[in-house]
Design a protein around this motif. Structure first.
Motif, PDB file in Angstrom:
ATOM      1  N   ASP A 357      -1.912  -1.668 -14.608  1.00  0.00           N
ATOM      2  CA  ASP A 357      -2.039  -1.984 -13.181  1.00  0.00           C
ATOM      3  C   ASP A 357      -1.100  -3.119 -12.801  1.00  0.00           C
ATOM      4  O   ASP A 357      -1.078  -4.170 -13.453  1.00  0.00           O
ATOM      5  CB  ASP A 357      -3.480  -2.382 -12.858  1.00  0.00           C
ATOM      6  N   HIS A 358      -0.320  -2.891 -11.760  1.00  0.00           N
ATOM      7  CA  HIS A 358       0.567  -3.919 -11.224  1.00  0.00           C
ATOM      8  C   HIS A 358       0.021  -4.345  -9.869  1.00  0.00           C
ATOM      9  O   HIS A 358      -0.322  -3.498  -9.028  1.00  0.00           O
ATOM     10  CB  HIS A 358       1.988  -3.360 -11.083  1.00  0.00           C
ATOM     11  N   LYS A 359      -0.065  -5.645  -9.619  1.00  0.00           N
ATOM     12  CA  LYS A 359      -0.689  -6.121  -8.391  1.00  0.00           C
ATOM     13  C   LYS A 359       0.077  -5.722  -7.139  1.00  0.00           C
ATOM     14  O   LYS A 359      -0.478  -5.697  -6.046  1.00  0.00           O
ATOM     15  CB  LYS A 359      -0.863  -7.637  -8.443  1.00  0.00           C
ATOM     16  N   ARG A 360       1.360  -5.395  -7.289  1.00  0.00           N
ATOM     17  CA  ARG A 360       2.161  -5.005  -6.124  1.00  0.00           C
ATOM     18  C   ARG A 360       2.410  -3.502  -6.061  1.00  0.00           C
ATOM     19  O   ARG A 360       2.351  -2.897  -4.993  1.00  0.00           O
ATOM     20  CB  ARG A 360       3.492  -5.750  -6.141  1.00  0.00           C
TER      21      ARG A 360
END
Length: 521
Positions: A357-360
């Protein structure tokens, strides 16, 4: 068109006077293209070429007549035949009387057609490079017996390399060729040991073994031939599976927690961190139970940081499953089942451990992971890459995780190695530095895009960065005249593959509105 030599001229004597192509490629040669860049011709004279195919010449002619942009047409004319023109150092069709040489081999070794394909300006064969160098000719192999035999020879030669030193990435001329080896002299300390007259460099790269499988899978897919399916090739395949088994083991015993030394280690005396493995040549610890396979080095020949390299695992999973299908159709069902199990296990490992998971950007593919939860977010220019996952056959361009990943790695805020300057932009990597991006990555960007404007932009960037008429390894994003490797056959092949891909998918980009697609095979 080049004029033939007179009947009274001995072609062999003419060949002996041919210039070193490494130097030839550094200077422009007439005739020049009629486009604004006036790109030079970089094809050697007829009798200086290392292999010829009338069908390849027909493709060059066809594309020259169709491509509107004369500079792109000239680049294709130079790049498409470059591997045949310049890198086939040794080829036999299997009917010749074998040479006498000192080293003792299995009685089955070096039988049948053989082909030694160098990478370009280095007199050695990389498994990865040679597979990619021959890729654009695979679709011609069914119609052209010479191409068929050349690729069959390359498969046979690669099988001998894999059997002899499966952890190595680049190889010397085969002993039966009578060609002299070239030594690097880096003083590498490697385990398992290898023979320097057989191996040029021994960096263990998982994708090298995947490319060995890919070469045969492509050949089978385009020709239907299983002529390569010899006891030696099967032995090479079994050797690959042995490596997968050894390199999927964790650093620490899962039951006792004790350290277990990896079968492969590599140390080089160097002041460049990417040229050696830390921790006495082993690399950083990896966890078990992931289904993934370690790769000590990347396709760029740079050391991995976290050894589970996702693009290479993805490619290996695809090629194993393709190999399994081929083996099943050939009646080798027990071996096929074994190979398929490896492929599906690795594929599952990529989806379970390689997606983070990437926050952006949301869910994306990581570049490297360690099985403990750590991961690296980036992409490298060399193939296989995250950008190239659809080209590898691992996923589609409309997969949401891939789309997120593609967006991430083509932006500076998402990929530390996306480089942009006044004259060029694209993915680079630590291999060359922080100012040089690779045309190869820009070409992959074009092949994974359905947007005609993006494709045109990519072609324009590469064209502008190829003033010498060939595709370079890397170019300075601010000064494209500052480049590395004037003669890099792999990059030329990727350009040719890109043009042929666009000619089939988006013909109007090359040929003009309303023009029909052009396809090989």
């Amino acid at each position: 068109m080049q004029e033939p030599l007179g009947a009274d001229i001995d072609p062999n004597k003419y060949k002996a006077a041919c210039p070193d192509y490494k130097h030839y490629a550094m200077s422009p040669h007439p005739p020049y293209s009629e486009g604004p860049l006036e790109l030079p011709s970089q094809r050697p004279k007829k009798y200086c070429r290392t292999f010829e195919s009338p069908l390849v010449e027909k493709v060059v002619k066809d594309m020259n007549e169709r491509i509107v942009d004369q500079d792109l047409a000239r680049l294709f004319e130079n790049a498409f035949p470059n591997t045949l023109d310049t890198t086939v150092r040794w080829h036999v069709d299997g009917t010749e009387k074998p040479r006498l040489f000192k080293k003792k081999w299995s009685s089955d070794a070096w039988k049948g057609p053989q082909s030694f394909i160098v990478t370009g300006d280095i007199n050695a064969e990389w498994l990865r490079d040679s597979t990619n160098q021959l890729q654009q000719y695979q679709r011609l192999a069914k119609k052209d017996k010479a191409i068929h035999n050349l690729i069959l020879g390359a498969i046979n030669t690669q099988a001998e390399y894999v059997i002899g030193s499966p952890y190595c990435n680049a190889f010397q001329p085969p002993a039966p060729s009578g060609l002299d080896p070239t030594y690097q002299g880096d003083g590498d300390v490697v385990h398992p040991l290898y023979e320097p007259s057989f191996v040029f460099e021994c960096k263990y790269e998982l994708d090298s073994l995947a490319h060995f499988l890919s070469l045969a899978n492509q050949f089978y897919n385009h020709t239907g031939s299983t002529a390569f399916l010899t006891p030696r090739w099967i032995q090479a395949l079994e050797t690959v599976l042995d490596v997968l088994s050894a390199q999927s083991k964790p650093t620490f015993n899962p039951e006792t927690g004790s350290y277990e030394r990896n079968e492969y280690s590599f140390q080089r005396r160097t002041d460049t961190g990417t040229e050696t493995l830390n921790l006495n040549g082993i690399g950083n610890p990896l966890n078990g139970g992931t289904g993934l396979v370690r790769s000590a080095f990347r396709p760029s020949d740079d050391a991995t940081i976290l050894g589970y390299l996702i693009p290479s695992n993805a490619m290996m999973s695809v090629e194993l499953q393709r190999t399994a299908t081929m083996l099943h159709q050939a009646g080798k069902k027990k071996l096929a089942a074994k190979v398929r199990e490896w492929g599906t296990t690795i594929e599952k490992g990529v989806w379970e451990h390689g997606v983070v998971d990437h926050k952006r950007y949301g869910k994306v593919f990581a570049f490297e992971v360690d099985g403990f939860g750590s991961h690296i977010l980036m992409d490298d220019a060399n193939l296989p890459s995250l950008l190239a996952l659809p080209l590898l056959g691992f996923t589609s361009t409309d997969n949401e995780i891939y789309k997120n990943t593609r967006k991430m790695i083509l932006e500076k805020t998402g990929n530390p190695y996306f480089l942009s300057g006044g004259e060029f932009r694209g993915i680079g990597g630590p291999h060359i530095g922080l100012q040089h991006a690779w045309p190869m990555a820009v070409l992959v960007q074009a092949m994974t895009s359905d947007d005609e404007d993006e494709i045109k932009t990519c072609l324009g960037l590469v064209k502008n960065a190829s003033r010498n008429g060939l595709i370079h390894e890397s170019v300075n994003v601010n000064y494209v005249t500052d480049y590395t490797r004037p003669w890099f056959a792999w990059a030329n092949s990727v350009f040719a593959q890109t043009v042929l891909d666009i000619a089939q998918r988006k013909p109007s980009v090359l040929f003009g509105e309303g023009k029909e697609a052009y396809a090989l095979g």
